[in-house]
Design an enzyme around this catalytic site. Structure first.
Site, mmCIF file in Angstrom:
data_model
loop_
_atom_site.group_PDB
_atom_site.id
_atom_site.type_symbol
_atom_site.label_atom_id
_atom_site.label_comp_id
_atom_site.label_asym_id
_atom_site.label_seq_id
_atom_site.Cartn_x
_atom_site.Cartn_y
_atom_site.Cartn_z
ATOM 1 N N ASP A 235 2.561 -45.347 -7.015
ATOM 2 C CA ASP A 235 1.967 -46.979 -7.277
ATOM 3 C C ASP A 235 1.615 -47.484 -6.090
ATOM 4 O O ASP A 235 2.336 -48.197 -5.246
ATOM 5 C CB ASP A 235 3.272 -47.440 -8.002
ATOM 6 N N LYS B 15 -5.552 -54.376 -1.591
ATOM 7 C CA LYS B 15 -6.025 -53.836 -2.907
ATOM 8 C C LYS B 15 -6.732 -54.878 -3.711
ATOM 9 O O LYS B 15 -7.650 -54.729 -4.469
ATOM 10 C CB LYS B 15 -4.676 -53.906 -3.811
ATOM 11 N N GLU C 91 -1.927 -48.552 -14.581
ATOM 12 C CA GLU C 91 -0.473 -48.617 -14.345
ATOM 13 C C GLU C 91 0.148 -49.194 -15.407
ATOM 14 O O GLU C 91 1.482 -48.549 -15.809
ATOM 15 C CB GLU C 91 -0.479 -50.180 -13.383
ATOM 16 N N ASP D 3 3.624 -57.207 -17.118
ATOM 17 C CA ASP D 3 3.565 -56.915 -15.763
ATOM 18 C C ASP D 3 3.847 -58.105 -14.821
ATOM 19 O O ASP D 3 2.643 -58.721 -14.515
ATOM 20 C CB ASP D 3 2.939 -55.856 -15.268
#
Ligand code: ADP
Ligand code: MG
Length: 628
Positions: A25, A87, A184, A206
């Site tokens: 992850d 990211k 994800e 999330d």
């Protein structure tokens, strides 16, 4: 007689062979790796027992690189060389970064994307991500005791092809064999085993540190489709911290706060927030420049302070449902992901909204890595019999070509399960037209300008015909790695042209190759250095033991023998200070060979000595070199 079983190529391991595979992850704030051991998912921790690795990389002047907690510790003292949130920069041009929070390091334009200017030169977000992946890969190899055969890396559902490709490249640079890039939320759903149900719709909620992502998944016959995504890129656990800070400031009244006070306040607020997850009340203690203060914060007050934030997340959930034209009672499961979903207020409100309890059995920090590990395990061929399902991923965005007037004709619609191939026929626009420009684009919009341009190529050699008479078949094919190939073929002449889409974010193949080579060549240099050190240590050990043997039992040798051993020892002594590991190795071998007869005579003597009352151990081992 039993039938022979034939495995799908590359999918099955020999019965006892367990291939090491990890799921990673790669998060904005934190990253982590997991694997499947004896059928059970295990999250890998560092030597200090910490599972999370902060997604932070620091480039030092001396050429070394720090990652994770070490790098994070310098975020404030060395902000320009300490890169976090890489990211968010992956496969993004500068114009696309306007919506981001201000980052304390220098971002410069790089071909097609951006780079971070550090003491070690410009680093692409791909290279930064590769450092994090490298650290996790090393952690896995150390702990699992072997070489990894493959990895699955997760990305947000909204990542486009270029961002996915960038993530894959980062894995490659880190020396990983990236078997698959998966979403994800899909990984989180896999971790809960929802794939085992027949057909259902799942919501993945999330809530991380700085971002909130909602994904609506549809699962049918092993195929996950993303029906919709939403959320808020600027809403996360940090906002809950700020709500507590604001409350504390109002409690303080008219106290002046220094910058240091504010930093402490934010730290304590975050700690108080996290404490309230486990206890109904906590004390927020502050040692400010103006004096010491202590306030009791109850969960009831905290919930009031943050109600509007939780409501905002539920509005985003409602929007995703509305866009997908679904009612909330059509959702069969809700998966919670991200550290902030530990907060009781979040769990309670999500449950109240859907009317049933969300899935929370797996640590929300680990659930994505666990799902990725399960997928990696299957791709490596370790799955138990009957468990060998494979996730079919889908194209995240539609793929098409530009047609006259700057319009887009979609050839592969978004959410098509991959691998997929689709063809469509086109024709010429002008009389006698002998060439055709094919412009491959990605996106949901109808006009080319609003889509992402992926590639252009030309089909030549179309026989001259009246406009509209030629038949040109354009075929799009997306393989299991989400790589797109496009070909165009004129049907009467067979003239053909094709392209494998190069991601448009700037890293050319040459650059990837260069970075790979740099990685390899420094690995080679590291290995050489290690070999040299090992040979030097061995040579030193042998020289010392030879010297001590000569002192003790030199009388067993003739003068010629003694001078031959001296010569061989000098050869070792001169090689040891050089940098030629092979030369040291040869000299060491010659010396051990040249002392074999001497060693035998010493052995005889020690046995005689033992028979005469001395212990064999004393006699044999008293020449052991000291201190090594
Ligand atoms: P990201 O996905 O952005 O990398 P994470 O999923 O790691 O972030 O979540 C980090 C957030 O989770 C932080 O805001 C942190 O304060 C919050 N968090 C972690 N543990 C708890 C807890 N026990 N209670 C409340 N919030 C928590
Ligand atoms: Mg996360």
């Amino acid at each position: 007689m039993a039938l022979f079983q034939i495995a799908e190529p590359g999918l099955s391991a020999a019965p006892h062979e367990h291939r090491l595979a990890v799921g990673i992850d790669l998060g904005t704030t934190n990253s982590l790796a997991a694997t499947v051991k004896s059928g059970e998912p295990v999250v890998l921790a560092d030597e200090a027992g910490r599972q999370l690795l902060p997604s932070v990389v620091r480039y030092l002047k001396d050429g070394s690189v720090e990652t994770g907690w070490d790098a994070l510790a310098h975020a404030e003292s060395d902000p320009r060389n300490t890169v976090y949130s890489a990211k968010r920069l992956l496969a993004r041009g500068r114009s696309e970064l306007k919506t981001l929070p201000v980052l304390p390091y220098e971002i410069v334009d790089a071909p097609g994307g951006v780079a971070i200017r550090t003491v070690q030169g410009d680093k692409s977000p791909v290279e930064v991500s590769a450092e994090i992946l490298k650290t996790l890969a090393k952690r896995a190899e150390t702990q699992l005791g072997g070489e990894l055969t493959g990895a699955v890396i997760t990305v947000p559902a909204y990542f486009d092809d270029a961002q996915r490709q960038a993530t894959k490249d980062a894995g490659k640079i880190a020396g990983l064999e990236v078997k698959r890039i998966i979403n994800e939320p899909t990984a989180a759903a896999l971790a809960y085993g929802v794939d085992k149900e027949s057909s259902q719709k799942i919501m993945v909620y999330d809530l991380g540190g700085g971002t909130f992502d909602v994904s609506l998944l549809k699962l049918s016959r092993g195929v996950f489709e993303v029906l919709g995504t939403g959320g808020n890129a600027a809403l996360g656990g940090d906002d809950f911290d700020h709500a507590v800070v604001d409350w504390a400031v109002s409690q303080l009244g008219s106290v002046e706060l220094t910058a240091e006070d504010r930093r402490q306040l934010l730290d304590r607020a975050k700690a108080a927030k996290e404490a309230l997850t486990d206890t109904p009340e906590t004390v927020l203690k502050l040692e400010l420049s103006s004096g010491t203060h202590a306030f009791t914060l109850t969960r009831v007050i905290f919930d009031q302070l943050t109600k509007s934030l939780v409501d905002e997340t539920l509005e985003a959930v409602a929007n995703v449902l509305r866009d997908a034209k679904l009612e909330k009672d059509q959702i069969k499961g809700v998966v919670l992901v991200g550290g902030s979903t530990r907060m009781p207020c979040v769990r309670r409100e999500v449950e109240a909204y859907f009317g049933f309890a969300p899935l929370t059995g797996i640590d929300p920090d680990c659930v994505v890595a666990v799902g990725a590990a399960m997928q990696a395990n299957k791709l490596a061929g370790n799955a138990a019999e009957g468990e060998d399902w494979l996730l079919l991923d889908v194209t995240p965005l539609s793929l098409g070509i530009e047609t006259m007037g700057g319009l887009v004709e979609k050839i592969i619609p978004r959410n098509s399960p991959i691998p997929v191939a689709r063809a469509q026929d086109f024709t010429t626009f002008r009389d006698g037209q002998t060439a055709m420009a094919v412009h491959v684009v990605q996106g949901e919009r109808e006009v080319v300008d609003a889509c992402r341009s992926l590639a252009r190529f030309e089909l030549r050699g179309i026989p001259p015909m009246a406009a509209g008479a030629a038949r040109i078949r354009v075929t799009f094919q997306v393989d299991a790695d989400v790589l797109l190939s496009v070909s165009a073929r004129e049907m009467t002449s067979g003239a053909e042209a094709s392209i494998v889409v190069k991601p448009s974010y700037g890293l050319t193949d040459e650059e990837i190759v260069r970075m790979l080579q740099e990685g390899n060549s420094s690995a080679e240099a590291d290995m050489q250095a290690r070999k040299l050190r090992e040979e030097q240590v061995e040579a030193k050990r042998l020289l010392e033991s030879t010297a001590s043997a000569l002192t003790q039992d030199g009388d067993l040798l003739s003068p010629e023998e003694q001078s031959e051993i001296d010569r061989l020892a000098r050869a070792v002594g001169s090689a040891i200070n050089g940098t030629d590991a092979d030369m040291i190795h040869k000299a060491v071998e010659a010396l051990s060979k040249g002392t074999e007869a001497f060693a035998e005579r010493r052995m005889d003597r020690s046995i005689r000595a033992a028979l005469a009352g001395r212990s064999v151990n004393d006699a044999l081992f008293d020449e052991k070199p000291s201190g090594s």
